[in-house]
Design an enzyme around this catalytic site. Structure first.
Site, short mmCIF file in Angstrom:
data_model
loop_
_atom_site.label_atom_id
_atom_site.label_comp_id
_atom_site.label_asym_id
_atom_site.label_seq_id
_atom_site.Cartn_x
_atom_site.Cartn_y
_atom_site.Cartn_z
N TYR A 69 15.54 -3.54 -7.74
CA TYR A 69 15.52 -4.97 -8.12
C TYR A 69 16.88 -5.63 -7.90
CZ TYR A 69 10.75 -4.86 -9.72
OH TYR A 69 9.38 -4.79 -9.74
N GLU A 94 5.94 -1.71 -14.73
CA GLU A 94 5.94 -0.54 -13.83
C GLU A 94 6.37 0.72 -14.59
OE1 GLU A 94 8.25 -2.15 -10.52
OE2 GLU A 94 6.78 -3.78 -10.42
N ARG A 150 -0.49 2.16 3.43
CA ARG A 150 -1.59 1.18 3.33
C ARG A 150 -2.42 1.57 2.12
NH1 ARG A 150 1.29 -0.47 6.71
NH2 ARG A 150 0.79 -1.22 8.81
N THR A 198 -16.07 -1.07 -0.64
CA THR A 198 -15.45 0.19 -1.11
C THR A 198 -15.14 0.22 -2.62
OG1 THR A 198 -13.30 -0.55 -0.28
CG2 THR A 198 -14.56 0.97 1.14
N GLY A 244 -5.15 -7.23 1.04
CA GLY A 244 -3.90 -7.62 1.71
C GLY A 244 -3.07 -8.26 0.63
C1 LIG Z 1 -5.85 -3.14 -2.86
C2 LIG Z 1 -6.29 -2.87 -1.44
C3 LIG Z 1 -7.40 -2.07 -1.18
C4 LIG Z 1 -7.81 -1.84 0.12
N1 LIG Z 1 -8.91 -1.05 0.34
C5 LIG Z 1 -9.32 -0.81 1.61
C6 LIG Z 1 -10.44 0.03 1.87
O1 LIG Z 1 -11.05 0.58 0.95
N2 LIG Z 1 -10.81 0.23 3.16
C7 LIG Z 1 -10.16 -0.36 4.20
O2 LIG Z 1 -10.54 -0.14 5.37
N3 LIG Z 1 -9.09 -1.18 3.99
C8 LIG Z 1 -8.65 -1.38 2.72
N4 LIG Z 1 -7.54 -2.17 2.51
C9 LIG Z 1 -6.80 -2.71 3.69
C10 LIG Z 1 -5.82 -1.64 4.21
O3 LIG Z 1 -4.84 -1.40 3.22
C11 LIG Z 1 -5.08 -2.08 5.49
O4 LIG Z 1 -4.54 -3.36 5.30
C12 LIG Z 1 -5.98 -2.07 6.70
O5 LIG Z 1 -6.50 -0.76 6.93
C13 LIG Z 1 -5.22 -2.54 7.96
O6 LIG Z 1 -4.11 -1.72 8.14
P1 LIG Z 1 -3.61 -1.38 9.61
O7 LIG Z 1 -2.35 -0.62 9.53
O8 LIG Z 1 -4.68 -0.80 10.44
O9 LIG Z 1 -3.32 -2.82 10.22
P2 LIG Z 1 -1.88 -3.47 10.43
O10 LIG Z 1 -1.17 -2.77 11.53
O11 LIG Z 1 -1.23 -3.60 9.13
O12 LIG Z 1 -2.32 -4.89 10.97
C14 LIG Z 1 -2.87 -5.86 10.09
C15 LIG Z 1 -3.04 -7.16 10.86
O13 LIG Z 1 -1.77 -7.59 11.31
C16 LIG Z 1 -1.81 -7.88 12.69
N5 LIG Z 1 -0.53 -7.52 13.31
C17 LIG Z 1 0.06 -6.29 13.29
N6 LIG Z 1 1.22 -6.31 13.99
C18 LIG Z 1 1.32 -7.57 14.48
C19 LIG Z 1 2.29 -8.22 15.29
N7 LIG Z 1 3.37 -7.60 15.72
N8 LIG Z 1 2.06 -9.52 15.59
C20 LIG Z 1 0.96 -10.18 15.14
N9 LIG Z 1 0.03 -9.62 14.38
C21 LIG Z 1 0.21 -8.34 14.04
C22 LIG Z 1 -2.94 -7.01 13.26
O14 LIG Z 1 -3.49 -7.55 14.44
C23 LIG Z 1 -3.92 -7.02 12.12
O15 LIG Z 1 -4.75 -8.14 12.21
C24 LIG Z 1 -7.11 -2.42 1.21
C25 LIG Z 1 -5.98 -3.20 0.96
C26 LIG Z 1 -5.57 -3.42 -0.35
C27 LIG Z 1 -4.34 -4.26 -0.59
C1 HEM Z 2 11.18 -10.17 -9.08
C2 HEM Z 2 11.10 -9.41 -8.03
C3 HEM Z 2 9.86 -9.21 -7.19
C4 HEM Z 2 8.79 -10.03 -6.98
C5 HEM Z 2 8.54 -11.41 -7.55
C6 HEM Z 2 7.88 -9.36 -6.07
C7 HEM Z 2 6.68 -9.88 -5.64
C8 HEM Z 2 5.77 -9.21 -4.85
C9 HEM Z 2 4.47 -9.70 -4.46
C10 HEM Z 2 3.90 -11.07 -4.83
C11 HEM Z 2 3.86 -8.75 -3.73
C12 HEM Z 2 2.46 -8.83 -3.11
C13 HEM Z 2 1.47 -8.22 -4.07
C14 HEM Z 2 0.06 -8.27 -3.52
O1 HEM Z 2 -0.66 -9.26 -3.74
O2 HEM Z 2 -0.34 -7.32 -2.86
C15 HEM Z 2 4.78 -7.64 -3.63
C16 HEM Z 2 4.54 -6.49 -2.91
C17 HEM Z 2 5.54 -5.59 -2.61
N1 HEM Z 2 6.81 -5.54 -3.14
FE1 HEM Z 2 7.59 -6.78 -4.49
N2 HEM Z 2 8.41 -8.16 -5.75
C18 HEM Z 2 9.62 -8.02 -6.40
C19 HEM Z 2 10.46 -6.94 -6.33
C20 HEM Z 2 10.34 -5.91 -5.44
C21 HEM Z 2 11.30 -4.85 -5.27
C22 HEM Z 2 12.57 -4.67 -6.08
C23 HEM Z 2 10.84 -4.06 -4.27
C24 HEM Z 2 11.53 -2.84 -3.72
C25 HEM Z 2 12.13 -2.82 -2.57
C26 HEM Z 2 9.57 -4.61 -3.82
C27 HEM Z 2 8.77 -4.07 -2.83
C28 HEM Z 2 7.48 -4.49 -2.57
C29 HEM Z 2 6.60 -3.84 -1.60
C30 HEM Z 2 6.97 -2.64 -0.73
C31 HEM Z 2 5.40 -4.52 -1.63
C32 HEM Z 2 4.16 -4.28 -0.76
C33 HEM Z 2 4.40 -5.09 0.50
C34 HEM Z 2 3.27 -5.06 1.48
O3 HEM Z 2 2.29 -4.34 1.28
O4 HEM Z 2 3.38 -5.81 2.45
N3 HEM Z 2 9.31 -5.73 -4.55
N4 HEM Z 2 5.92 -7.94 -4.33
#
Ligand SMILES: Cc1cc2nc3c(=O)[nH]c(=O)nc-3n(C[C@H](O)[C@H](O)[C@H](O)COP(=O)(O)OP(=O)(O)OC[C@H]3O[C@@H](n4cnc5c(N)ncnc54)[C@H](O)[C@@H]3O)c2cc1C
Ligand code: HEM
Length: 418
Positions: free
Chosen positions: A98, A140, A206, A278, A393
């Site tokens: 943080y 957390e 992911r 799922t 997402g």
């Molecule tokens: C709480 C939660 C639960 C989930 N549960 C499931 C589940 O049960 N099953 C499931 O299949 N998924 C689930 N997901 C979604 C999963 O976590 C992934 O987001 C999904 O599998 C896509 O990941 P990926 O690495 O294949 O795609 P990524 O590589 O992350 O790509 C995601 C998107 O970004 C775009 N992108 C990537 N790189 C670029 C770039 N350089 N420029 C422009 N666009 C780009 C891609 O075209 C794509 O549209 C869940 C997500 C969450 C947050």
């Molecule tokens: C006050 C401080 C912070 C705020 C307000 C904040 C806020 C958020 C929010 C809004 C998300 C997206 C949640 C969702 O809808 O999935 C997120 C994800 C995340 N945060 Fe934070 N965060 C904070 C601090 C931190 C710190 C200290 C770290 C450590 C480096 C961190 C790492 C991450 C990561 C790795 C994700 C997932 C990102 C992704 O999946 O793309 N965050 N946070």
């Protein structure tokens, strides 16, 4: 609580911060990863960074949180933070990080807003940051300690024991523990983070929802390939679907997630579309394991029957639950061989089914689907607090509230918190 000194400053600067917060978030992440490239190896999701969705989610959460504090300075709106805390815990975020985020975020605020950031303004926003940070750190800490882990030990290796092609695009993985440590329980609806090494050597996490109740040995999840079209294909989903084989080892976090089945004994309605099935499959599996007799209505939308992932498991569980019904809607028409309770053509139309009174609703699917369904439920008088949703997402719903949450706007915060 927010101090009397900071409140008017936050109120006065919120519009300019809200207007610029996405640019602040963009520069923050660029600066953060320049200084700490290790955060892109195993912690941050580079797909969300490339798409810009994480930047929008961070910006939205700060603006919504600050707006809520201005409205009610006595009350830290912790309910807005549960989703973030669970996501953080599933990635092993530590309290020390943080400070790193603070320093880079405040660098970005000054970089974007320049001389407007007087010492008084900086101090007021510093207070907001630490109110938010400590609320998250405490939540957390509670999540880690209730599971008996430290941030470093949320991860564990598992062996793939089964992989099943569900549909053309979805593979279900069943993994088994490979050490003697107890398998921690999951709550119905929770997900794990799966950390996969990519061909360039970088590890990418992911989230995948658990699709079966615990048995003390296994976890099960289903992955849908993300096809990019004119953008790159999803990296982790395709790597898992193409490469992960029986006998391989996968690294999974402990289960986390705040969208879980409430155990108040109310009727339940699941509304899912596509791979959004799922978490519903996971919750149904828990209800089946518990021998539930509740009224349960599962409503699912898909392209056609062949695309409906986990359909046999879902139907099997529905048939074992005396109070459960399954209705499906297929875009390509009301054709199928599964013995469901209702087979409909097109997209979900709530007028085609009877919904139980006083139910808890769970939604999962593409955002337009969830918006449409949630709107229809609200129109029917379902209270917002009875509707929970899971987003596959970063949650952009809160970001949508930013403009509405400008001081003076009417109660969008509680709406955004659903
Ligand atoms: C709480 C939660 C639960 C989930 N549960 C499931 C589940 O049960 N099953 C499931 O299949 N998924 C689930 N997901 C979604 C999963 O976590 C992934 O987001 C999904 O599998 C896509 O990941 P990926 O690495 O294949 O795609 P990524 O590589 O992350 O790509 C995601 C998107 O970004 C775009 N992108 C990537 N790189 C670029 C770039 N350089 N420029 C422009 N666009 C780009 C891609 O075209 C794509 O549209 C869940 C997500 C969450 C947050
Ligand atoms: C006050 C401080 C912070 C705020 C307000 C904040 C806020 C958020 C929010 C809004 C998300 C997206 C949640 C969702 O809808 O999935 C997120 C994800 C995340 N945060 Fe934070 N965060 C904070 C601090 C931190 C710190 C200290 C770290 C450590 C480096 C961190 C790492 C991450 C990561 C790795 C994700 C997932 C990102 C992704 O999946 O793309 N965050 N946070």
């Amino acid at each position: 609580m927010l101090s009397d000194r900071s409140r008017p400053v936050i109120e006065a600067t919120l519009p300019v911060v809200a207007e610029n917060i996405e640019e602040i978030a963009r520069r923050f992440y660029a600066h953060l990863f320049d200084a700490h490239p290790e955060l892109l190896d195993g912690t941050f999701n580079r797909g969300n960074q490339a798409e810009g969705t994480q930047q929008v989610a961070l910006a939205g959460s700060v603006a919504v949180f600050a707006s809520a504090l201005v409205k009610d300075p006595e009350q830290v709106p912790e309910h807005l933070l549960a989703r973030i805390a669970h996501k953080h815990a599933s990635l092993g975020i530590t309290p020390a990080q943080y400070d790193v985020v603070h320093d880079n975020l405040f660098w970005a605020i000054v970089d974007v807003l320049g001389p407007a950031v007087t010492p008084e303004v900086a101090a007021a926003w510093d207070e907001v940051y630490w109110l938010m940070a400590y609320a998250l750190i405490n939540m957390e800490r509670g999540l880690y300690s209730s599971r008996g882990v430290r941030p470093e030990t949320v991860w564990r290796d598992w062996e793939v024991t089964e992989r099943t092609d569900e549909t053309a695009d979805v593979v279900t993985f069943r993994v088994r523990r490979i050490d003697d440590r107890l398998v921690k329980t999951s709550l119905p609806g929770q997900y794990v983070s799966v950390r996969v090494q990519m061909p360039d050597g970088v590890r990418q996490p992911r989230q995948y929802s658990l699709t079966r109740a615990d048995d003390g040995q296994h976890r099960q999840f289903s992955v849908k390939r993300v096809r990019g079209g004119d953008k790159p294909d999803g990296e982790v989903s395709n790597q898992l679907c193409d490469r992960a084989q029986v006998g391989d080892v996968l690294t999974l976090s402990l289960p986390f997630g705040d969208v879980v089945l409430d155990d108040s004994g109310r009727p339940v309605v699941f509304l899912s579309a596509g791979i959004g099935v799922t978490p519903m499959a996971g919750m149904l599996s828990h209800l089946t394991a518990a021998g539930s007799r509740l009224p349960i209505t599962m409503l699912h939308a898909d392209v056609d029957e062949e695309s409906f992932a986990l359909r046999r498991q879902v139907l099997h569980d529905v048939r074992r639950l005396p109070g459960a019904e399954l209705h499906v809607w297929y875009e390509r028409g009301a054709h199928g061989t599964l013995p469901v309770d209702g087979l409909h053509a097109g997209t979900v139309d709530l007028d085609e089914v009877d919904l139980p009174v006083g139910a808890a609703y769970y939604l999962c699917g593409p955002l337009p689907f969830m918006r449409a369904v949630r709107g229809a439920l609200l129109d029917r008088g379902v209270p917002p607090r009875d509707i929970q949703y899971e987003v596959f997402g970063p949650d952009l719903w809160q970001a949508d509230m930013v403009t509405e949450t400008a001081p003076g706007a009417t109660d969008p915060v509680t709406e955004g918190a659903q």
